[in-house]
Design a protein around this motif. Structure first.
Motif, PDB file in Angstrom:
ATOM      1  N   ILE A 176     -25.503  13.645  -5.783  1.00 58.55           N
ATOM      2  CA  ILE A 176     -26.409  12.372  -5.843  1.00 58.55           C
ATOM      3  C   ILE A 176     -26.281  11.527  -4.484  1.00 58.55           C
ATOM      4  O   ILE A 176     -25.447  11.007  -4.035  1.00 58.55           O
ATOM      5  CB  ILE A 176     -25.991  11.453  -6.886  1.00 58.55           C
ATOM      6  CG1 ILE A 176     -26.161  12.096  -8.381  1.00 58.55           C
ATOM      7  CG2 ILE A 176     -26.745  10.123  -6.987  1.00 58.55           C
ATOM      8  CD1 ILE A 176     -25.537  11.351  -9.301  1.00 58.55           C
ATOM      9  N   LEU A 177     -27.550  11.334  -3.885  1.00 57.92           N
ATOM     10  CA  LEU A 177     -27.716  10.093  -2.810  1.00 57.92           C
ATOM     11  C   LEU A 177     -28.565   9.115  -3.677  1.00 57.92           C
ATOM     12  O   LEU A 177     -29.718   9.316  -3.955  1.00 57.92           O
ATOM     13  CB  LEU A 177     -28.495  10.836  -1.915  1.00 57.92           C
ATOM     14  CG  LEU A 177     -29.017   9.922  -0.707  1.00 57.92           C
ATOM     15  CD1 LEU A 177     -27.583   9.280  -0.142  1.00 57.92           C
ATOM     16  CD2 LEU A 177     -29.886  10.348   0.152  1.00 57.92           C
ATOM     17  N   PHE A 178     -27.709   8.091  -3.477  1.00 55.70           N
ATOM     18  CA  PHE A 178     -28.388   6.944  -4.299  1.00 55.70           C
ATOM     19  C   PHE A 178     -28.584   5.901  -3.313  1.00 55.70           C
ATOM     20  O   PHE A 178     -27.791   5.419  -2.375  1.00 55.70           O
ATOM     21  CB  PHE A 178     -27.376   6.264  -5.326  1.00 55.70           C
ATOM     22  CG  PHE A 178     -27.865   4.898  -6.040  1.00 55.70           C
ATOM     23  CD1 PHE A 178     -28.364   5.168  -7.428  1.00 55.70           C
ATOM     24  CD2 PHE A 178     -27.634   3.697  -5.626  1.00 55.70           C
ATOM     25  CE1 PHE A 178     -28.851   4.137  -8.178  1.00 55.70           C
ATOM     26  CE2 PHE A 178     -28.007   2.510  -6.127  1.00 55.70           C
ATOM     27  CZ  PHE A 178     -28.863   2.955  -7.439  1.00 55.70           C
ATOM     28  N   GLN A 179     -29.828   5.221  -3.379  1.00 55.35           N
ATOM     29  CA  GLN A 179     -30.250   4.195  -2.411  1.00 55.35           C
ATOM     30  C   GLN A 179     -30.632   3.159  -2.982  1.00 55.35           C
ATOM     31  O   GLN A 179     -31.573   3.062  -3.942  1.00 55.35           O
ATOM     32  CB  GLN A 179     -31.414   4.679  -1.442  1.00 55.35           C
ATOM     33  CG  GLN A 179     -30.908   5.935  -0.630  1.00 55.35           C
ATOM     34  CD  GLN A 179     -29.791   5.247   0.363  1.00 55.35           C
ATOM     35  OE1 GLN A 179     -28.739   5.839   0.273  1.00 55.35           O
ATOM     36  NE2 GLN A 179     -30.226   4.543   1.550  1.00 55.35           N
ATOM     37  N   GLY A 180     -29.886   1.950  -2.778  1.00 56.40           N
ATOM     38  CA  GLY A 180     -30.522   0.600  -3.178  1.00 56.40           C
ATOM     39  C   GLY A 180     -31.852  -0.066  -2.769  1.00 56.40           C
ATOM     40  O   GLY A 180     -32.369   0.511  -1.947  1.00 56.40           O
ATOM     41  N   GLY A 181     -31.803  -1.371  -3.028  1.00 54.57           N
ATOM     42  CA  GLY A 181     -32.926  -2.126  -2.770  1.00 54.57           C
ATOM     43  C   GLY A 181     -32.816  -2.940  -1.700  1.00 54.57           C
ATOM     44  O   GLY A 181     -32.046  -2.868  -0.964  1.00 54.57           O
ATOM     45  N   ARG A 182     -34.017  -3.883  -1.484  1.00 51.66           N
ATOM     46  CA  ARG A 182     -33.751  -4.789  -0.378  1.00 51.66           C
ATOM     47  C   ARG A 182     -32.536  -5.653  -0.505  1.00 51.66           C
ATOM     48  O   ARG A 182     -32.430  -6.231  -1.509  1.00 51.66           O
ATOM     49  CB  ARG A 182     -35.237  -5.525  -0.343  1.00 51.66           C
ATOM     50  CG  ARG A 182     -35.241  -6.262   0.854  1.00 51.66           C
ATOM     51  CD  ARG A 182     -36.232  -7.423   0.863  1.00 51.66           C
ATOM     52  NE  ARG A 182     -35.206  -8.645   0.148  1.00 51.66           N
ATOM     53  CZ  ARG A 182     -34.461  -9.533   0.622  1.00 51.66           C
ATOM     54  NH1 ARG A 182     -34.080  -9.342   2.000  1.00 51.66           N
ATOM     55  NH2 ARG A 182     -33.918 -10.330  -0.092  1.00 51.66           N
ATOM     56  N   GLY A 183     -31.905  -5.639   0.597  1.00 55.24           N
ATOM     57  CA  GLY A 183     -30.526  -6.481   0.695  1.00 55.24           C
ATOM     58  C   GLY A 183     -29.735  -6.126   0.024  1.00 55.24           C
ATOM     59  O   GLY A 183     -28.481  -6.724  -0.018  1.00 55.24           O
TER      60      GLY A 183
END
Length: 315
Positions: A44-51
């Motif tokens: 899994i490659l998990f990418q968060g949100g702004r900030g």
């Protein structure tokens, strides 16, 4: 499920924090946690949100890791532990959202051959927007995708349908790399940052703990350029005819009462995706579905696990 403060406020044993340099030399902070079994479930490659910082999701990463997944995440360019693009203290800035997409493309190009399948791309909020853009533009090719509260529309706010025009005007009154506002997650609101993100005060406090312990990873308000380019990227993605041709199996989780982004925009776009499962949450969920109260979070993780079992079966 992993719910202890130990999971949420300490880097797990076996996880590695490293750095990845984009082709232009920009260094990104990377979290990588390899599965502890001979045959991993997948990656899994998990990418968060702004900030965001990946530390906010350690509790959820612990769940997937226990299920046998390799879990990787990196802080977006210009935020968290991936440096800053403006001298304004802790301001989250970007010149063009295409810079984010290129970073995701280039990271994926190196990550995918080095990690076992099935491979899953996940994104929360801005990360969900960028993962979807990368899918539509065909620069990443996962076996499945999960979009959590994807940023597919901004709340209209006081300027209503003229919000993008107002952002361009106000941002143009000075350096567009300057902060667009002083604090909170959105301007012109009486809602607290905590109430916009989650109904769970303890999980909200986890983020504040990490920022207090490691102030260098704190990202404050966005720049005007981030806002202006966000409007443009959202508009252009919604108008992209390639959405209807994007056939990666996708799960989309949307909080209908999201006070930060426009959940209705995500719900409207979802049916245009050829292979989509849309799951909605009501007033019980704020923006950060995976950091909500146990009832909301558990339902979200159950949906993700069931989706991955069906659409990203072990190889």
């Amino acid at each position: 499920m992993a719910t202890s403060l130990k999971d949420r406020r300490a880097l797990p044993a076996g996880a590695r924090i490293d750095h990845w340099a984009a082709p232009d030399g920009w260094e990104h902070r990377v979290f990588d946690w390899r599965a502890e079994r001979p045959t991993p479930r997948g990656s899994i490659l998990f990418q968060g949100g702004r900030g965001d910082i990946f530390e906010k999701y350690l509790e959820t990463f612990a769940h997937w890791h226990a299920e046998g997944w390799h879990v990787t995440s990196f802080d977006w360019r210009g935020q968290g532990g991936s440096g800053r693009l403006t001298p304004a203290k802790n301001c989250g800035h970007i010149e063009d959202y295409s810079d984010y997409v290129r970073d995701l493309r280039d990271f994926w190009a190196g990550w995918a051959p080095a990690n076992p399948g099935p491979q899953v791309a996940m994104g929360h909020s801005m990360g969900g927007h960028l993962v979807l853009r990368a899918l539509v533009e065909d620069v990443i090719r996962p076996d499945a995708a999960v979009l959590v509260a994807p940023m597919l529309g901004f709340k209209p706010g006081i300027f209503g349908p003229f919000a993008e025009r107002a952002a361009r005007f106000l941002g143009g009154l000075g350096d567009t790399a300057r902060p667009a506002w002083k604090g909170n997650e959105k301007p012109y609101t009486t809602e607290t940052r905590a109430s916009l993100l989650t109904h769970d005060p303890d999980r909200y406090a986890d983020e504040i703990w990490w920022q207090t312990e490691h102030p260098e990873i704190l990202t404050g308000p966005p720049s005007w350029r981030w806002v202006i380019e966000g409007f443009r990227s959202i508009r252009e993605l919604a108008a992209d005819p390639r959405i209807e041709a994007m056939r990666v199996p996708t799960l989309m989780l949307v909080a209908e009462k999201d006070g930060l982004i426009d959940g209705k925009a995500a719900i409207a776009l979802a049916p245009r995706l050829p292979d989509i499962r849309l799951v909605t949450f009501g007033k019980e969920s704020a923006h950060e579905i995976l950091r909500e109260t146990d009832a909301v979070r558990d339902r979200a993780i159950d949906e993700i696990d069931a989706f991955l079992a069906a659409r990203a079966a072990p190889r």
